[in-house]
Design a protein around this motif. Structure first.
Motif, PDB file in Angstrom:
ATOM      1  N   ALA A 177       0.612  -1.055   0.215  1.00 21.39           N
ATOM      2  CA  ALA A 177      -0.021  -0.050   0.091  1.00 21.39           C
ATOM      3  C   ALA A 177       1.100   1.024   0.116  1.00 21.39           C
ATOM      4  O   ALA A 177       2.502   1.030   0.179  1.00 21.39           O
ATOM      5  N   LEU A 178      -0.114   2.638  -0.628  1.00 23.87           N
ATOM      6  CA  LEU A 178       1.104   3.658  -0.331  1.00 23.87           C
ATOM      7  C   LEU A 178       0.473   4.673   0.592  1.00 23.87           C
ATOM      8  O   LEU A 178      -1.020   4.843  -0.217  1.00 23.87           O
ATOM      9  N   GLY A 179       0.495   5.414   1.555  1.00 26.18           N
ATOM     10  CA  GLY A 179      -0.008   6.413   2.070  1.00 26.18           C
ATOM     11  C   GLY A 179       0.170   7.774   2.030  1.00 26.18           C
ATOM     12  O   GLY A 179       1.632   7.962   1.410  1.00 26.18           O
ATOM     13  N   ASN A 204      -4.900   9.147   3.107  1.00 23.90           N
ATOM     14  CA  ASN A 204      -5.285   8.423   2.212  1.00 23.90           C
ATOM     15  C   ASN A 204      -4.967   7.623   1.863  1.00 23.90           C
ATOM     16  O   ASN A 204      -3.371   7.935   1.880  1.00 23.90           O
ATOM     17  N   THR A 205      -5.560   6.277   1.293  1.00 28.61           N
ATOM     18  CA  THR A 205      -4.552   5.323   0.666  1.00 28.61           C
ATOM     19  C   THR A 205      -5.155   5.535  -0.892  1.00 28.61           C
ATOM     20  O   THR A 205      -5.624   5.489  -1.577  1.00 28.61           O
ATOM     21  N   ILE A 265      -4.346   2.948   7.551  1.00 32.68           N
ATOM     22  CA  ILE A 265      -3.594   4.698   6.681  1.00 32.68           C
ATOM     23  C   ILE A 265      -4.503   5.996   6.837  1.00 32.68           C
ATOM     24  O   ILE A 265      -3.796   6.938   7.369  1.00 32.68           O
ATOM     25  N   ALA A 266      -5.505   5.805   7.701  1.00 35.26           N
ATOM     26  CA  ALA A 266      -6.914   6.594   7.788  1.00 35.26           C
ATOM     27  C   ALA A 266      -6.637   6.864   9.291  1.00 35.26           C
ATOM     28  O   ALA A 266      -6.113   8.101   9.182  1.00 35.26           O
ATOM     29  N   ALA A 267      -6.557   6.035  10.226  1.00 36.15           N
ATOM     30  CA  ALA A 267      -5.836   6.558  11.510  1.00 36.15           C
ATOM     31  C   ALA A 267      -4.926   6.672  11.946  1.00 36.15           C
ATOM     32  O   ALA A 267      -4.598   7.895  12.735  1.00 36.15           O
ATOM     33  N   ASN A 268      -3.669   6.759  10.697  1.00 33.68           N
ATOM     34  CA  ASN A 268      -2.271   6.832  11.475  1.00 33.68           C
ATOM     35  C   ASN A 268      -1.419   7.568  10.249  1.00 33.68           C
ATOM     36  O   ASN A 268      -0.553   8.375  10.345  1.00 33.68           O
ATOM     37  N   LYS A 269      -1.932   8.067   9.062  1.00 32.72           N
ATOM     38  CA  LYS A 269      -1.861   8.792   8.762  1.00 32.72           C
ATOM     39  C   LYS A 269      -0.780   8.708   7.356  1.00 32.72           C
ATOM     40  O   LYS A 269       0.846   9.407   7.479  1.00 32.72           O
ATOM     41  N   GLU A 302       2.805  17.097  -6.845  1.00 31.17           N
ATOM     42  CA  GLU A 302       1.654  16.652  -7.233  1.00 31.17           C
ATOM     43  C   GLU A 302       0.309  15.471  -6.639  1.00 31.17           C
ATOM     44  O   GLU A 302       0.430  15.195  -5.727  1.00 31.17           O
ATOM     45  N   LYS A 303      -0.290  16.665  -7.221  1.00 30.51           N
ATOM     46  CA  LYS A 303      -2.044  15.241  -7.629  1.00 30.51           C
ATOM     47  C   LYS A 303      -2.116  14.197  -7.569  1.00 30.51           C
ATOM     48  O   LYS A 303      -1.591  14.319  -8.804  1.00 30.51           O
ATOM     49  N   VAL A 304      -2.137  13.341  -6.645  1.00 26.58           N
ATOM     50  CA  VAL A 304      -2.319  11.589  -7.772  1.00 26.58           C
ATOM     51  C   VAL A 304      -3.451  11.807  -6.829  1.00 26.58           C
ATOM     52  O   VAL A 304      -3.511  11.294  -5.878  1.00 26.58           O
ATOM     53  N   ALA A 305      -3.578  10.740  -7.858  1.00 22.23           N
ATOM     54  CA  ALA A 305      -5.604  10.476  -7.525  1.00 22.23           C
ATOM     55  C   ALA A 305      -5.798   8.909  -6.666  1.00 22.23           C
ATOM     56  O   ALA A 305      -4.520   8.107  -7.817  1.00 22.23           O
ATOM     57  N   ALA A 306      -6.142   8.397  -6.089  1.00 16.96           N
ATOM     58  CA  ALA A 306      -6.179   6.856  -5.516  1.00 16.96           C
ATOM     59  C   ALA A 306      -6.353   6.370  -6.842  1.00 16.96           C
ATOM     60  O   ALA A 306      -7.416   6.473  -8.089  1.00 16.96           O
TER      61      ALA A 306
END
Lengths: 83, 347
Positions: free
Chosen positions: B211-213, B218-219, B255-259, B310-314
Motif C-alpha cells: 500500500a501507499l499512504g 488517504n490510501t 492508513i486513515a488512522a495513523n496517516k 503533485e496531485k495523485v488520484a487514488a
C-alpha cells in the motif's frame, strides 16, 4: 443437497477453477465442469443427476454418490454455499 | 516536477531474500522509460542489482547506517555533487530510520524522500504490535517483547505452542517447545541483537497487502496478494493478486488512522473463523511490489509524484488473478566491473 457456486468463482472450460478471494486454484475433470455449469443454472440435485445419467448412460445411484462427494468438496473448499 | 529525473535506490540485493530495489526500479522505468537516471546505492559489492546494467545506470557503495549518519551523509553529498539526485528511495528496514533522520538535510540539498514520520515508524515496530493493534482497533496476535533470555519462561506462560520467535528487523522461527524457543532466541540475538519478540502462532492462510499512504490519511494504492510458493526463508517466490475487500478495508482503516506516509506492506493471517490478524507492518514497499505495478497500480511512481507535491488520484482498481513467478539467473560479471565497485566504490 442443493448448492450455489459462489458468484466470484471463475471456472474455465478446461476445468481450471480460481477463487479470487483466496488465490486458491483447482483442476477439475470434464464431468466436474459440467456439473458446475448445471449448478450455475440453479438446477436441483435431482435434475443434475438426471442430466448426467442421461448423457453418460450410467446408474443414478453412482451419480448420486459421486455428486454428493463432489458437493462436499466444493463446500469444504468454500467454492459453493448450501442453499 | 522536471521531465528528466535522477533517483537513487537502495535494496539491490536481488537474492533469494530479495530487497525491493530492483522491483522499485522496474516500476520507475515503466513510468519514465529513459527519462529517469537510476543511481544504485549498495552496502555490499555482490548485491546483484549492481550488475543489472540495463536497469541501473550508475552505482555507488555507501557505508552502513550503523557506522553513523555523518559518514553516510558525507558519502551522499559526494554522490549528489556528481549525480544531482532528485529523490532517494531507501528500501532496507535497517536503514529507514537513518534516512528519516537525515531527510530534512537531504531536502535542503534538493533531494526529496517520501518516508513515514519517526512516530509512525516507531509505533508499528514488531515489538509494539500489540499496542498498535489496540490503538487502531485492529486484530493482532498476542506479542510479548523480551529483552533477556531470563524473561522467556515467564513470557511463555501467556502462549500456547507453537510460538513465533522474531527478530527486531528480520527473521522469524516457529518454535514448538521451550528448547526451540531458547535456540531461536540465541540465533536471532547473535544476528540482529535484542529485543526478541514472542508472538502467538496463528493457524491460517497468509496474505500480504502492498500500500501507499499520502501522509494525510488517504490510501493512494492497495493491492492484496496471496503467496503461492514460499522459499525456505519464508519469502514469496510466486504470488497472486486476490479479491478480498476486507484486506483493502483494513489497509484504508490503518492508513486513515495513523496517516501513514510512504510505501508499506501489511502481513496478515486469516484464521479458520475468517478473522484477519495483522502479524507485521513493514515500513516500505515489499520485494513483490512490481506485481502491484503490473496489476495497474504503480505505487513507487506515485510516491515520487507525491513527494514533488503533485496531485495523485487514488488507484481504484487492480487486476485480480495476476501472478508473479520469480526466477534466478546467473548474470555474468567481468572482473573489471567487480574490481571497480570493490576498489573505487563506484560502477
Amino acid at each position: 443437497m442443493q448448492l450455489r457456486i459462489k458468484g466470484n468463482i471463475a471456472v474455465s472450460e478446461s476445468g481450471f477453477v480460481f477463487d479470487p478471494s483466496t488465490g486458491d486454484s483447482y483442476s477439475i475433470n470434464p464431468i466436474g465442469v459440467e456439473i458446475i455449469q448445471l449448478m450455475k443454472q440453479t438446477l436441483s440435485e435431482k435434475a443434475i443427476v438426471d442430466a448426467i445419467v442421461e448423457r453418460y448412460q450410467t446408474e443414478p445411484q453412482t451419480v448420486e454418490k459421486d455428486l454428493y462427494d463432489f458437493c462436499n468438496l466444493l463446500v469444504k473448499h468454500q467454492l459453493a454455499d448450501r442453499i | 516536477m522536471k521531465q528528466q529525473l535522477t533517483v537513487a535506490v537502495s535494496g539491490l540485493n536481488n537474492t533469494d531474500n530479495p530487497g525491493p530495489g530492483i522491483p522499485v526500479i522496474r516500476a520507475l522505468r515503466d513510468w519514465k522509460g529513459n527519462d529517469i537516471r537510476i543511481i544504485g546505492i549498495s552496502y555490499d559489492n555482490l548485491e546483484p542489482g549492481l550488475f543489472m546494467r540495463d536497469l541501473v545506470d550508475k552505482s555507488y557503495s555507501v557505508p552502513f547506517p550503523s557506522g553513523g549518519t555523518e559518514n553516510l551523509m558525507l558519502r551522499l553529498q559526494y554522490i549528489h555533487e556528481i549525480e544531482k539526485i532528485d529523490f532517494i528511495f531507501p528500501n532496507f528496514d535497517a536503514e529507514l530510520f537513518t534516512f528519516m533522520k537525515i531527510a530534512p538535510e537531504l531536502e535542503k540539498m534538493g533531494i526529496k524522500t517520501f518516508l513515514p514520520t519517526a512516530d509512525q515508524f516507531e509505533e508499528r515496530h514488531k515489538y509494539r504490535l500489540s499496542e498498535f493493534g489496540e490503538k487502531y482497533g485492529l486484530s493482532v496476535p498476542l506479542s510479548i517483547t523480551i529483552g533477556s533470555i531470563s524473561e522467556v519462561p515467564a513470557a511463555l506462560n501467556n502462549f500456547e505452542y507453537p510460538v513465533v520467535v522474531k527478530g527486531k528487523f528480520y527473521d522469524a522461527y516457529i518454535a514448538y517447545n521451550l528448547e526451540q524457543v531458547y535456540s531461536y532466541f540465541h540465533k536471532i540475538q547473535a544476528k540482529w541483537g535484542l529485543p526478541i519478540i514472542l508472538q502467538q502462532f496463528v493457524y491460517g492462510n497468509e496474505y500480504n497487502v502492498v500500500a501507499l499512504g499520502d501522509g494525510k490519511g488517504n490510501t493512494i494504492g492497495a493491492v492484496p496478494m496471496r503467496k503461492q510458493y514460499i522459499t525456505d526463508k519464508g519469502k514469496a517466490w510466486a504470488g497472486i493478486t486476490i479479491d478480498e475487500p476486507r484486506l483493502i478495508e483494513m489497509t484504508h482503516k490503518l492508513i486513515a488512522a495513523n496517516k501513514w506516509r510512504g510505501g508499506m506492506e501489511l502481513e496478515l493471517i486469516k484464521d479458520k473463523n475468517g478473522t484477519l490478524y495483522i502479524v507485521e507492518i513493514n515500513p516500505r514497499f515489499p520485494a513483490w511490489v512490481y506485481l502491484a505495478v503490473a496489476s495497474g497500480q504503480n505505487m513507487p511512481a506515485a510516491a515520487i509524484q507525491l513527494a514533488f507535491g503533485e496531485k495523485v488520484a487514488a488507484f481504484e482498481n487492480y487486476d485480480i488473478g495476476k501472478l508473479f513467478v520469480r526466477y534466478s539467473w546467473d548474470n555474468i560479471v567481468t572482473l573489471s566491473e567487480f574490481q571497480q565497485i570493490s576498489t573505487l566504490g563506484e560502477l
